[in-house]
Design a protein around this motif. Structure first.
Motif, PDB file in Angstrom:
ATOM      1  N   LYS A 186       3.256   3.227   6.074  1.00 28.41           N
ATOM      2  CA  LYS A 186       4.282   4.196   5.671  1.00 28.41           C
ATOM      3  C   LYS A 186       3.804   5.055   4.510  1.00 28.41           C
ATOM      4  O   LYS A 186       3.991   6.276   4.513  1.00 28.41           O
ATOM      5  N   GLU A 187       3.190   4.418   3.505  1.00 28.58           N
ATOM      6  CA  GLU A 187       2.682   5.183   2.357  1.00 28.58           C
ATOM      7  C   GLU A 187       1.579   6.143   2.786  1.00 28.58           C
ATOM      8  O   GLU A 187       1.569   7.311   2.399  1.00 28.58           O
ATOM      9  N   ARG A 188       0.667   5.646   3.598  1.00 32.81           N
ATOM     10  CA  ARG A 188      -0.452   6.474   4.058  1.00 32.81           C
ATOM     11  C   ARG A 188       0.042   7.664   4.874  1.00 32.81           C
ATOM     12  O   ARG A 188      -0.396   8.793   4.660  1.00 32.81           O
ATOM     13  N   ASP A 189       0.969   7.423   5.791  1.00 42.39           N
ATOM     14  CA  ASP A 189       1.491   8.507   6.623  1.00 42.39           C
ATOM     15  C   ASP A 189       2.137   9.598   5.771  1.00 42.39           C
ATOM     16  O   ASP A 189       1.911  10.790   5.997  1.00 42.39           O
ATOM     17  N   VAL A 190       2.934   9.194   4.786  1.00 39.35           N
ATOM     18  CA  VAL A 190       3.606  10.180   3.931  1.00 39.35           C
ATOM     19  C   VAL A 190       2.584  11.002   3.150  1.00 39.35           C
ATOM     20  O   VAL A 190       2.687  12.226   3.057  1.00 39.35           O
ATOM     21  N   ILE A 191       1.581  10.349   2.592  1.00 32.39           N
ATOM     22  CA  ILE A 191       0.558  11.058   1.816  1.00 32.39           C
ATOM     23  C   ILE A 191      -0.235  12.022   2.710  1.00 32.39           C
ATOM     24  O   ILE A 191      -0.482  13.166   2.328  1.00 32.39           O
ATOM     25  N   LEU A 192      -0.595  11.577   3.898  1.00 33.29           N
ATOM     26  CA  LEU A 192      -1.345  12.448   4.802  1.00 33.29           C
ATOM     27  C   LEU A 192      -0.511  13.652   5.231  1.00 33.29           C
ATOM     28  O   LEU A 192      -1.016  14.778   5.260  1.00 33.29           O
ATOM     29  N   LEU A 193       0.751  13.416   5.557  1.00 37.54           N
ATOM     30  CA  LEU A 193       1.614  14.529   5.964  1.00 37.54           C
ATOM     31  C   LEU A 193       1.838  15.511   4.816  1.00 37.54           C
ATOM     32  O   LEU A 193       1.836  16.724   5.012  1.00 37.54           O
ATOM     33  N   ARG A 194       2.016  14.991   3.615  1.00 35.91           N
ATOM     34  CA  ARG A 194       2.310  15.840   2.455  1.00 35.91           C
ATOM     35  C   ARG A 194       1.087  16.654   2.031  1.00 35.91           C
ATOM     36  O   ARG A 194       1.156  17.863   1.864  1.00 35.91           O
ATOM     37  N   LEU A 253      -3.570   1.283   1.818  1.00 34.60           N
ATOM     38  CA  LEU A 253      -2.142   1.502   1.600  1.00 34.60           C
ATOM     39  C   LEU A 253      -1.368   0.996   2.805  1.00 34.60           C
ATOM     40  O   LEU A 253      -1.927   0.793   3.884  1.00 34.60           O
ATOM     41  N   SER A 254      -0.044   0.846   2.623  1.00 36.65           N
ATOM     42  CA  SER A 254       0.782   0.519   3.786  1.00 36.65           C
ATOM     43  C   SER A 254       0.771   1.720   4.733  1.00 36.65           C
ATOM     44  O   SER A 254       0.491   2.854   4.318  1.00 36.65           O
ATOM     45  N   ARG A 263       5.742   8.074  -1.327  1.00 37.39           N
ATOM     46  CA  ARG A 263       4.640   8.932  -1.801  1.00 37.39           C
ATOM     47  C   ARG A 263       4.219   8.535  -3.205  1.00 37.39           C
ATOM     48  O   ARG A 263       3.027   8.384  -3.501  1.00 37.39           O
ATOM     49  N   SER A 264       5.191   8.341  -4.082  1.00 33.17           N
ATOM     50  CA  SER A 264       4.904   7.977  -5.465  1.00 33.17           C
ATOM     51  C   SER A 264       4.184   6.628  -5.544  1.00 33.17           C
ATOM     52  O   SER A 264       3.161   6.497  -6.234  1.00 33.17           O
ATOM     53  N   ASN A 265       4.687   5.638  -4.832  1.00 36.02           N
ATOM     54  CA  ASN A 265       4.044   4.320  -4.822  1.00 36.02           C
ATOM     55  C   ASN A 265       2.641   4.404  -4.234  1.00 36.02           C
ATOM     56  O   ASN A 265       1.699   3.792  -4.758  1.00 36.02           O
ATOM     57  N   GLY A 266       2.499   5.156  -3.162  1.00 34.23           N
ATOM     58  CA  GLY A 266       1.193   5.301  -2.537  1.00 34.23           C
ATOM     59  C   GLY A 266       0.183   5.976  -3.443  1.00 34.23           C
ATOM     60  O   GLY A 266      -0.972   5.553  -3.525  1.00 34.23           O
ATOM     61  N   LEU A 267       0.619   7.021  -4.148  1.00 35.39           N
ATOM     62  CA  LEU A 267      -0.286   7.713  -5.064  1.00 35.39           C
ATOM     63  C   LEU A 267      -0.711   6.812  -6.219  1.00 35.39           C
ATOM     64  O   LEU A 267      -1.871   6.829  -6.632  1.00 35.39           O
ATOM     65  N   ASN A 268       0.224   6.010  -6.732  1.00 33.99           N
ATOM     66  CA  ASN A 268      -0.124   5.074  -7.808  1.00 33.99           C
ATOM     67  C   ASN A 268      -1.138   4.046  -7.325  1.00 33.99           C
ATOM     68  O   ASN A 268      -2.096   3.727  -8.034  1.00 33.99           O
ATOM     69  N   LYS A 269      -0.943   3.529  -6.120  1.00 33.66           N
ATOM     70  CA  LYS A 269      -1.896   2.570  -5.560  1.00 33.66           C
ATOM     71  C   LYS A 269      -3.258   3.222  -5.334  1.00 33.66           C
ATOM     72  O   LYS A 269      -4.292   2.619  -5.612  1.00 33.66           O
ATOM     73  N   LEU A 270      -3.237   4.465  -4.829  1.00 35.79           N
ATOM     74  CA  LEU A 270      -4.499   5.187  -4.616  1.00 35.79           C
ATOM     75  C   LEU A 270      -5.273   5.350  -5.914  1.00 35.79           C
ATOM     76  O   LEU A 270      -6.480   5.132  -5.960  1.00 35.79           O
ATOM     77  N   LYS A 271      -4.553   5.741  -6.952  1.00 34.41           N
ATOM     78  CA  LYS A 271      -5.194   5.930  -8.255  1.00 34.41           C
ATOM     79  C   LYS A 271      -5.857   4.628  -8.713  1.00 34.41           C
ATOM     80  O   LYS A 271      -7.011   4.624  -9.146  1.00 34.41           O
ATOM     81  N   THR A 272      -5.153   3.531  -8.579  1.00 32.57           N
ATOM     82  CA  THR A 272      -5.693   2.227  -8.978  1.00 32.57           C
ATOM     83  C   THR A 272      -6.905   1.855  -8.131  1.00 32.57           C
ATOM     84  O   THR A 272      -7.936   1.427  -8.652  1.00 32.57           O
ATOM     85  N   LEU A 273      -6.794   2.029  -6.819  1.00 33.62           N
ATOM     86  CA  LEU A 273      -7.896   1.685  -5.920  1.00 33.62           C
ATOM     87  C   LEU A 273      -9.138   2.526  -6.193  1.00 33.62           C
ATOM     88  O   LEU A 273     -10.257   2.014  -6.168  1.00 33.62           O
ATOM     89  N   LEU A 274      -8.953   3.807  -6.457  1.00 35.31           N
ATOM     90  CA  LEU A 274     -10.086   4.689  -6.702  1.00 35.31           C
ATOM     91  C   LEU A 274     -10.742   4.391  -8.045  1.00 35.31           C
ATOM     92  O   LEU A 274     -11.968   4.504  -8.177  1.00 35.31           O
ATOM     93  N   LYS A 275      -9.966   3.984  -9.028  1.00 33.00           N
ATOM     94  CA  LYS A 275     -10.541   3.599 -10.326  1.00 33.00           C
ATOM     95  C   LYS A 275     -11.371   2.333 -10.179  1.00 33.00           C
ATOM     96  O   LYS A 275     -12.417   2.195 -10.805  1.00 33.00           O
ATOM     97  N   GLU A 276     -10.901   1.387  -9.355  1.00 33.70           N
ATOM     98  CA  GLU A 276     -11.625   0.126  -9.138  1.00 33.70           C
ATOM     99  C   GLU A 276     -12.993   0.356  -8.503  1.00 33.70           C
ATOM    100  O   GLU A 276     -13.917  -0.373  -8.741  1.00 33.70           O
TER     101      GLU A 276
END
Length: 64
Positions: A16-24, A13-14, A49-62
């Protein structure tokens, strides 16, 4: 899911996305608290957060 899989996906993740997800989700901060920390709007944090979670979901499915 293994911690290794999650760690690899988080690092794709970027910053910024990673930092927000980790903090949240790992530090329990609200979007408003994170927004105040970074001096941005709450809606900007929500989008990151929303964009990061969507990317995470895609990456984990792959990786399955």
């Amino acid at each position: 899911m293994s911690n290794e899989k999650l760690s690899i996906a988080l690092h794709k993740l970027s910053i910024k996305e990673r930092d927000v997800i980790l903090l949240r989700y790992f530090q329990g901060m609200s979007d408003q608290e994170i927004a105040e920390l970074y001096h941005v709007s709450r809606s900007a944090i929500y989008r990151r957060r929303s964009n990061g979670l969507n990317k995470l979901k895609t990456l984990l499915k792959e990786r399955d």
